[in-house]
Design a protein around this motif. Structure first.
Motif, PDB file in Angstrom:
ATOM      1  N   UNK A  35       0.838  -1.192   0.000  1.00  0.00           N
ATOM      2  CA  UNK A  35       0.000   0.000   0.000  1.00  0.00           C
ATOM      3  C   UNK A  35       0.873   1.242   0.000  1.00  0.00           C
ATOM      4  N   UNK A  36       0.465   2.240  -0.767  1.00  0.00           N
ATOM      5  CA  UNK A  36       1.075   3.559  -0.752  1.00  0.00           C
ATOM      6  C   UNK A  36       0.033   4.545  -0.256  1.00  0.00           C
ATOM      7  N   UNK A  37       0.450   5.444   0.614  1.00  0.00           N
ATOM      8  CA  UNK A  37      -0.438   6.477   1.144  1.00  0.00           C
ATOM      9  C   UNK A  37       0.175   7.833   0.832  1.00  0.00           C
ATOM     10  N   UNK A  38      -0.636   8.727   0.278  1.00  0.00           N
ATOM     11  CA  UNK A  38      -0.187  10.093   0.002  1.00  0.00           C
ATOM     12  C   UNK A  38      -1.028  11.047   0.832  1.00  0.00           C
ATOM     13  N   UNK A 152       9.332  17.384  11.312  1.00  0.00           N
ATOM     14  CA  UNK A 152       9.747  18.691  11.837  1.00  0.00           C
ATOM     15  C   UNK A 152       9.917  19.741  10.738  1.00  0.00           C
ATOM     16  N   UNK A 153       9.636  19.373   9.488  1.00  0.00           N
ATOM     17  CA  UNK A 153       9.767  20.326   8.386  1.00  0.00           C
ATOM     18  C   UNK A 153       8.401  20.900   8.020  1.00  0.00           C
ATOM     19  N   UNK A 154       8.362  22.053   7.385  1.00  0.00           N
ATOM     20  CA  UNK A 154       7.070  22.642   6.997  1.00  0.00           C
ATOM     21  C   UNK A 154       6.262  21.762   6.043  1.00  0.00           C
ATOM     22  N   UNK A 155       6.930  21.046   5.137  1.00  0.00           N
ATOM     23  CA  UNK A 155       6.211  20.204   4.173  1.00  0.00           C
ATOM     24  C   UNK A 155       5.788  18.863   4.756  1.00  0.00           C
ATOM     25  N   UNK A 156       6.481  18.392   5.773  1.00  0.00           N
ATOM     26  CA  UNK A 156       6.129  17.143   6.431  1.00  0.00           C
ATOM     27  C   UNK A 156       6.294  15.909   5.562  1.00  0.00           C
ATOM     28  N   UNK A 157       5.648  14.825   5.992  1.00  0.00           N
ATOM     29  CA  UNK A 157       5.675  13.555   5.272  1.00  0.00           C
ATOM     30  C   UNK A 157       4.500  13.549   4.305  1.00  0.00           C
ATOM     31  N   UNK A 158       4.796  13.462   3.014  1.00  0.00           N
ATOM     32  CA  UNK A 158       3.703  13.473   2.039  1.00  0.00           C
ATOM     33  C   UNK A 158       3.409  12.097   1.453  1.00  0.00           C
ATOM     34  N   UNK A 159       4.247  11.087   1.746  1.00  0.00           N
ATOM     35  CA  UNK A 159       4.005   9.743   1.233  1.00  0.00           C
ATOM     36  C   UNK A 159       4.622   8.705   2.156  1.00  0.00           C
TER      37      UNK A 159
END
Length: 169
Positions: A35-38, A152-159
């Motif tokens: 499974x991939x989650x975005x 901890x980054x502004x973009x975070x985890x996207x996938x």
């Protein structure tokens, strides 16, 4: 993971009532999936509204009433409030079985444990349309490629991605 192990774990987490079903009563059991989650926006340490898109497949399916049903591909989406530590992201996922039939499952309740830098997710759902309509579903997801430093980054985890299975009771 075997049907018995899935049911045992589900009962231990309160997702399946203890003693309410046996492995022999499972309608279909599928393992060896991915499974991939975005996530949009990405997951950070700040709780915010998140949209999720999931896709993948499950294989080695066992359905005594439908021996030709050996695998399924799936895709779905949902939204809710989440961060890198906690979240509630209900999803509606459509499974397309190897025989061409479909099942739409609404996954709502879940438990997300994070041992040793991995995310182990157990979600409970109900089949809302198609094959197995009205039956309970339990899904396990082991997300192994989680780079928690991105929290901890502004973009975070996207996938994220990892292995999954499915049992329909």
């Amino acid at each position: 993971m075997s049907a018995a192990a899935v049911l045992s774990l589900g009962a231990g987490l309160g997702l399946v009532a203890p003693g309410s079903v046996s492995a022999q009563e499972a309608l279909v059991v599928c393992g060896s999936g991915n499974q991939t989650q975005r996530y949009s926006p990405g997951l950070t340490y700040t709780t915010r509204d998140i949209a999720i898109h999931v896709s993948g497949s499950v294989g080695n399916c066992a359905d005594p009433g439908r021996p030709s049903r050996s695998y399924a591909t799936f895709e779905g989406s949902g939204q809710g409030k989440a961060n890198c530590l906690l979240g509630a992201l209900p999803t509606t996922v459509t499974y397309k079985w190897s025989d061409g039939k479909t099942s739409k499952i609404y996954f709502q309740a879940g438990v997300d444990a994070k041992p040793a830098g991995q995310s182990v997710v157990v979600v409970n759902g109900v089949v809302t349309a198609g094959e197995y309509e009205g039956h309970q579903a339990v899904k396990h997801i082991l997300l192994t490629n989680v780079d928690v430093t991105k929290c901890a980054t502004p973009d975070g985890i996207d996938e994220t991605g990892g292995s999954t299975d499915l049992i329909i009771l």
